[in-house]
Enzyme design. Structure first.
Site, PDB file in Angstrom:
ATOM      1  N   ASP A 211       0.851  -1.225  -0.026  1.00  0.00           N
ATOM      2  CA  ASP A 211       0.069  -0.124  -0.050  1.00  0.00           C
ATOM      3  C   ASP A 211       1.097   1.209   0.074  1.00  0.00           C
ATOM      4  O   ASP A 211       1.813   1.166   0.736  1.00  0.00           O
ATOM      5  CB  ASP A 211      -0.955   0.043   1.184  1.00  0.00           C
ATOM      6  CG  ASP A 211      -1.921   1.090   1.423  1.00  0.00           C
ATOM      7  OD1 ASP A 211      -2.821   1.081   0.379  1.00  0.00           O
ATOM      8  OD2 ASP A 211      -1.786   1.897   2.105  1.00  0.00           O
ATOM      9  N   GLU A 271       1.505  -0.565  -5.102  1.00  0.00           N
ATOM     10  CA  GLU A 271       0.410   0.599  -5.287  1.00  0.00           C
ATOM     11  C   GLU A 271       1.161   1.870  -5.674  1.00  0.00           C
ATOM     12  O   GLU A 271       1.866   2.468  -4.675  1.00  0.00           O
ATOM     13  CB  GLU A 271      -0.467   0.775  -4.311  1.00  0.00           C
ATOM     14  CG  GLU A 271      -1.485   1.751  -4.627  1.00  0.00           C
ATOM     15  CD  GLU A 271      -2.185   2.332  -3.399  1.00  0.00           C
ATOM     16  OE1 GLU A 271      -3.322   2.658  -3.751  1.00  0.00           O
ATOM     17  OE2 GLU A 271      -1.888   2.500  -2.173  1.00  0.00           O
TER      18      GLU A 271
END
Length: 527
Positions: A211, A271
Site C-alpha cells: 500500500d 501501489e
C-alpha cells in the site's frame, strides 16, 4: 470443470502471467453471519474462485484495526482482527487455497500505522524529542506559539496532513488523523517492517501488495510543497508534490526485496500512483518490486485513443525492466468500470469489451471482486457512508463506499447470500437478483460466463504466449493488436459495427455471427 492441482506449481516466475483476484475482505463473503465479510467466508468460496480460473488472491487488510479506514489503519500488522477471524482461520484459508493451486498474497500497509498502535500510544505519552516520537513525524508548529502546521502539506483525504497533540507538537498523516505516518529514516521502523514480512512469509503467504508504495520516504526537513490544483485521492501531482515518489524510497524497496529473495517463489506488487513512465520504471529495477500497478488503464476514458495510449505507456514503462505489465480496471479505491463507462446496459456492454482487452494484454491482470459479475457502484444514502473522505471533505466528496458494497451470491433479496443477515456493513440494493452468481452461472451469455471462458482460454491457449504485441491496422475508433502466439484482439469504439477480422473466433463480448463486431464490442481470434 477446472482441473484442481494439489498445490501451486513450483515456479519462481508464477506471477508473470497470473490473474490475481482482489478480495475486499469486508465485502466478499460473510462466514459468521454478522454482516461483515471475513476469512471464513473467503475460505467457503474457494470452489467458486477455482471454477472462475484465477491464479492468486490479493486479500485486503485483515489485521487488528479500529477501522477508521476499514483496515488500512493497522494496529498490529502481525495478527488478525477478530471480526475477520484469527490466525488459525488465516492458516486454514491459506492451506485450502494452496491445495487448490491458488496463491495467496496479502496487503502490506507500511506507510502508516493506526493511532491505536502501541508505538503511537507510547509516542503520545512521551516528550518531544523522545525515541518513541522518532518512529513518527512529530514536529513543532510554525507561527506564534506553534499554532500553524509545520508545513503546507494536505491530507489525501482532505484537510491538512497534520494534527496537533496536547503538548503543542504536530504529527504527520498523509491520510486520516488516525493513520500517523511512520518515519523510515529510523532503523527501528525498517527492522519492524522486515519482521512483519518474515512473519507472514514464514506462514506461507506467496507475496504482498504494498500500500502507498511510493509514499514511504519523506524529504529531509519536510519543506512546503508546490500547491496543486488537484490533491484528491491518489492524484499524481508530479515532482512538486513532496509527499510521494522521493528518490530514497527505492532504498526501502531494496530492503523489502532482500527479505523476499530469501524465500523462493514470493513476490511483491506496489501501489505506485506515478504516471511518469521513467519514474514508475524505477520501482521495477531488478532489486526492487516484482510488479507495480500501472493505473493508466483504470483512469482512461472509454475512448480508443486514450485506451491505446494507456496500453502503450504501460508497455513502455516495463520495456527496460525485468517486470511484465500489470493491468487493472477497477479496485476498492476507484469507481467500478461499469459505472465509469456509463452505467446500466451501456456500461455493462463496455465493461464486457474492456474485460477482453485487459485479459488479452501481455503480463499480469488484477480482477476486483465483482468485476466478473458486472457489479456497478451503488448510490448509497448519506447516513450509511463510512469512508473517512466523506467526513474529512466536509461532506463534499462521497468517498469510496459505492464501489465496496458486498458481492451478491444468490437469491432475490438482500443480502443475496453474502450473509445470513440482510443488515450488511454497507446496504445492498434491491434489484440485484440478476447480478448474483447463482443467476449468472445458469446463463451462458452472462458476464460471469464470459470471464470464466476468457480465463480458461488465457490459461490454456497457446495464442496467448509471448510478452509483446503488434498493433494492427483497424477502422477509425478501433484498436487491434496481435500477440506473438497468434491471438488477435479487436476492440470497437467506432459508434457502429465493423468487419470481423479473419481468423477463428475464440471469444466475443457480443455476438459476431453476422460477420461484424458491434459497437462497444470486443473479439478474440486465432490468427
Amino acid at each position: 470443470m477446472t482441473t484442481v492441482p494439489t498445490s501451486p506449481r513450483p515456479d519462481a516466475d508464477w506471477w508473470r502471467e497470473a490473474v490475481f483476484y482482489q478480495v475486499y475482505v469486508r465485502s466478499f463473503a460473510d462466514g459468521t453471519g454478522d454482516g461483515v465479510g471475513d476469512l471464513a467466508g473467503i475460505r467457503s468460496r474457494l470452489p467458486y474462485l477455482t471454477e472462475l480460473g484465477v491464479d492468486a488472491l490479493w486479500i485486503t487488510p485483515f489485521y487488528p484495526s479500529p477501522m477508521h479506514d476499514h483496515g488500512y489503519d493497522v494496529a498490529d500488522p502481525r495478527d488478525v482482527e477478530p471480526v475477520f477471524g484469527d490466525l488459525a482461520a488465516f492458516d486454514a484459508l491459506l492451506a485450502d487455497a494452496h491445495a487448490r493451486g491458488i496463491r495467496v498474497t496479502i496487503d502490506l500497509v507500511p506507510n502508516h500505522s493506526s493511532h491505536d498502535h502501541e508505538w503511537f500510544a507510547e509516542a503520545l505519552t512521551a516528550p518531544p524529542g523522545s525515541a518513541a516520537r522518532a518512529r513518527y513525524f512529530f514536529r513543532d508548529g510554525r507561527g506564534p506559539d506553534g499554532v500553524e502546521p509545520p508545513n503546507n502539506w494536505p491530507s489525501v483525504f482532505g484537510g491538512p496532513a497534520w494534527t496537533r497533540v496536547p503538548d503543542g507538537q504536530w504529527y504527520l498523516h498523509l491520510f486520516a488523523p488516525e493513520q500517523p505516518d511512520l518515519d523510515y529514516a529510523n532503523p527501528e521502523v525498517v527492522a519492524d517492517l522486515e519482521e512483519t514480512l518474515g512473519f507472514w512469509l514464514d506462514r506461507g503467504v506467496d507475496g504482498f501488495r504494498i500500500d502507498v508504495a511510493h509514499g514511504m520516504a519523506k524529504p529531509a526537513g519536510l519543506p512546503d510543497m508546490v500547491p496543486a490544483e488537484d490533491t484528491g485521492l491518489f492524484a499524481d501531482d508530479g515532482p512538486g508534490d513532496l509527499r510521494f515518489d522521493q528518490d530514497h524510497v527505492h532504498q526501502l524497496h531494496q530492503r523489502v526485496r532482500a527479505v523476499l529473495d530469501r524465500y523462493p517463489d514470493r513476490m511483491a506488487v506496489g501501489e505506485v500512483w506515478v504516471f511518469d513512465d521513467e519514474r514508475l520504471a524505477q520501482y521495477l529495477r531488478p532489486d526492487e518490486l516484482h510488479l507495480a500497478f500501472n493505473f493508466r488503464l483504470l483512469t482512461a476514458d472509454w475512448d480508443a485513443a486514450e485506451l491505446r495510449s494507456a496500453v502503450e505507456h504501460s508497455l513502455a514503462t516495463v520495456a527496460s525492466t525485468p517486470a511484465p505489465a500489470c493491468w487493472v480496471l477497477s479496485n476498492h479505491d476507484r469507481p467500478r468500470h461499469v459505472t465509469r463507462y456509463g452505467g446500466g446496459a451501456v456500461g455493462t456492454r463496455r465493461a464486457r469489451a474492456a474485460a477482453l482487452l485487459q485479459l488479452a494484454l501481455p503480463g499480469v491482470a488484477y480482477v476486483y471482486n465483482g468485476d466478473e459479475l458486472g457489479m456497478p457502484d451503488v448510490d448509497l444514502p448519506d447516513e450509511v457512508l463510512q469512508d473517512p473522505i466523506w467526513e474529512r471533505s466536509g461532506h463534499t466528496e462521497r468517498g469510496r463506499d459505492g464501489c465496496r458494497v458486498p458481492v451478491p451470491w444468490s437469491g432475490d433479496q438482500p443480502s443475496y447470500g453474502f450473509s445470513t443477515t440482510p443488515d450488511t456493513w454497507l446496504p445492498m440494493p434491491a434489484g440485484w437478483a440478476p447480478l448474483t452468481v447463482e443467476a449468472q452461472e445458469q446463463d451462458p451469455d452472462s458476464m460471469l460466463s464470459l470471464y470464466r471462458v476468457a480465463l480458461r482460454l488465457r490459461r490454456g491457449s497457446p495464442a496467448f504466449t509471448g510478452d509483446g504485441l503488434e498493433w494492427l491496422p483497424a477502422p477509425d475508433g478501433c484498436l487491434a493488436f496481435r500477440r506473438p502466439g497468434g491471438l488477435v484482439c479487436l476492440l470497437n469504439l467506432s459508434g457502429g459495427p465493423v468487419p470481423l477480422p479473419e481468423g477463428q473466433v475464440l471469444l466475443a463480448s457480443e455476438p459476431v455471427t453476422d460477420g461484424t463486431v458491434p459497437d462497444d464490442g470486443a473479439v478474440w481470434l486465432q490468427a
